[in-house]
Design an enzyme around this catalytic site. Structure first.
Site, PDB file in Angstrom:
ATOM      1  N   LYS A  66       0.805  -1.063  -0.049  1.00 44.82           N
ATOM      2  CA  LYS A  66      -0.074  -0.152  -0.085  1.00 44.82           C
ATOM      3  C   LYS A  66       0.902   1.346  -0.062  1.00 44.82           C
ATOM      4  O   LYS A  66       0.268   2.410   0.450  1.00 44.82           O
ATOM      5  CB  LYS A  66      -0.793   0.051   1.048  1.00 44.82           C
ATOM      6  CG  LYS A  66      -1.850  -1.341   1.218  1.00 44.82           C
ATOM      7  CD  LYS A  66      -2.590  -1.346  -0.239  1.00 44.82           C
ATOM      8  CE  LYS A  66      -3.473  -0.375  -0.696  1.00 44.82           C
ATOM      9  NZ  LYS A  66      -3.852  -0.718  -2.076  1.00 44.82           N
ATOM     10  N   HIS A 127       7.278  -6.486  -2.296  1.00 48.00           N
ATOM     11  CA  HIS A 127       6.978  -5.952  -0.981  1.00 48.00           C
ATOM     12  C   HIS A 127       7.902  -6.413  -0.009  1.00 48.00           C
ATOM     13  O   HIS A 127       7.985  -5.996   1.141  1.00 48.00           O
ATOM     14  CB  HIS A 127       5.457  -6.274  -0.542  1.00 48.00           C
ATOM     15  CG  HIS A 127       4.335  -5.787  -1.420  1.00 48.00           C
ATOM     16  ND1 HIS A 127       4.421  -4.493  -1.708  1.00 48.00           N
ATOM     17  CD2 HIS A 127       3.216  -6.410  -1.809  1.00 48.00           C
ATOM     18  CE1 HIS A 127       3.410  -4.440  -2.389  1.00 48.00           C
ATOM     19  NE2 HIS A 127       2.521  -5.181  -2.474  1.00 48.00           N
TER      20      HIS A 127
END
Length: 313
Positions: A66, A127
């Site tokens: 995110k 990530h």
């Protein structure tokens, strides 16, 4: 150009179906001290990933969940394809460029063997913390874009995402989510720890370009130019503007069903700055401010975040 990664769509939709049948406890597992989502990662994948052989012209976009990796990933992919079409069309194989799941740590254990056969330039996302990268990334000096986003907006975006992406544990309240975030008991671990690892060991490496979500958001064409220069692409201002327009949040949201299937509705929510103000309590603010001051204030990463500008009410 609308880059469609069908394999990525397939695995996300599979993960969403599996998540419907899982308890919150089953959705997460820990590997080498970091928490990961069960439906997307597994220990066998991580072990196979160690064999991945990076190239010096590979592009790896690294960002915590995110922090904007899908959006900036679109910009990076578009830049690479635009440059290849202009200067080396005979080398461009767009189908292979988009063939694999872009996230290095997600997929099947055979993907790294397939990727070995793919032509340059390969574009990947991750990530993972940098200390969890395959060793060849830094050894072979692949081009690494280190994407940073202010921690409060990451928290706000991650909270909404977790409650709409069923392979991740849902949270009844933001307070419940915030507690898990601050101790790293959520997919991809602690964001503060993620930033600290980058800051201490990797940010100054010659093959790393730190760039922030906020600077790209405020001037997408300039952000595209900065990335292009780092990658050594031969593009002009018209190209950068075109990439910026094709990669706008509005355009990507409109195309999300094509590019990401049913996951598109979950992935592209607002894409803004300062949404954290709708969720953070005064106590949340104080806790985040304190840990930032203790661990990141005055560091290179801390300065890039511009905490006083983006994280103060």
């Amino acid at each position: 150009m609308i880059p469609v990664r069908q394999k990525f769509i397939d695995i996300l939709e599979k993960a969403m179906k599996e998540g419907e049948q899982m308890t919150p406890e089953e959705m997460l597992f820990t590997y080498e001290g970091v928490v990961y989502p069960t439906t997307l990662c597994n220990p066998e994948q991580f072990k196979a990933m160690e064999t991945f052989q990076a190239r010096s012209d590979d592009v790896l976009l690294a960002g915590y969940c995110k922090s904007g990796t899908n959006w900036v990933g679109q910009i990076v992919t578009d830049l690479v394809i635009t440059s290849a079409k202009k200067h080396e069309p005979h080398k461009l194989n767009e189908k292979l460029l988009l063939a694999e799941i872009p996230y290095l740590e997600i997929g099947d254990t055979e993907k790294y063997k397939r990727m070995h056969t793919y032509p340059s330039r390969r574009v990947m996302f991750t990530h993972l913390r940098p200390d969890k990268f395959p060793p060849s990334i830094f050894k072979n000096k692949a081009k690494v874009l280190m994407l940073i986003r202010n921690p409060k907006d990451v928290a706000a975006s991650f909270f909404h995402f977790s409650n709409n992406f069923n392979p991740y544990p849902p949270y009844d309240t933001f307070e419940e989510f915030f507690r898990a975030l601050m101790i790293g008991k959520m997919p991809w671990g602690s964001y503060i720890e993620y930033l600290c690892v980058w800051n201490k060991y990797y940010i100054d490496k010659e093959n790393v370009l730190p760039i922030t979500y906020e600077e790209i958001k405020e001037n997408p064409a300039l952000g595209a130019k900065k990335i292009s220069t780092f990658l050594g692409l031969n593009l002009n201002e018209e190209d950068f503007q075109g990439v910026a327009e094709r990669s706008s949040f509005k355009t990507m949201k409109e195309n999300s069903k094509t590019t990401h299937g049913e996951f598109g509705d979950v992935l592209f929510r607002k894409g803004g700055i300062s949404d954290w103000k709708t969720l953070f309590s005064e106590a949340n603010n104080q806790e985040m401010d304190t840990i930032f001051k203790e661990r990141l204030e005055g560091t290179k990463v801390g300065e890039m975040i511009k905490y006083d500008r983006y994280c103060k009410a």
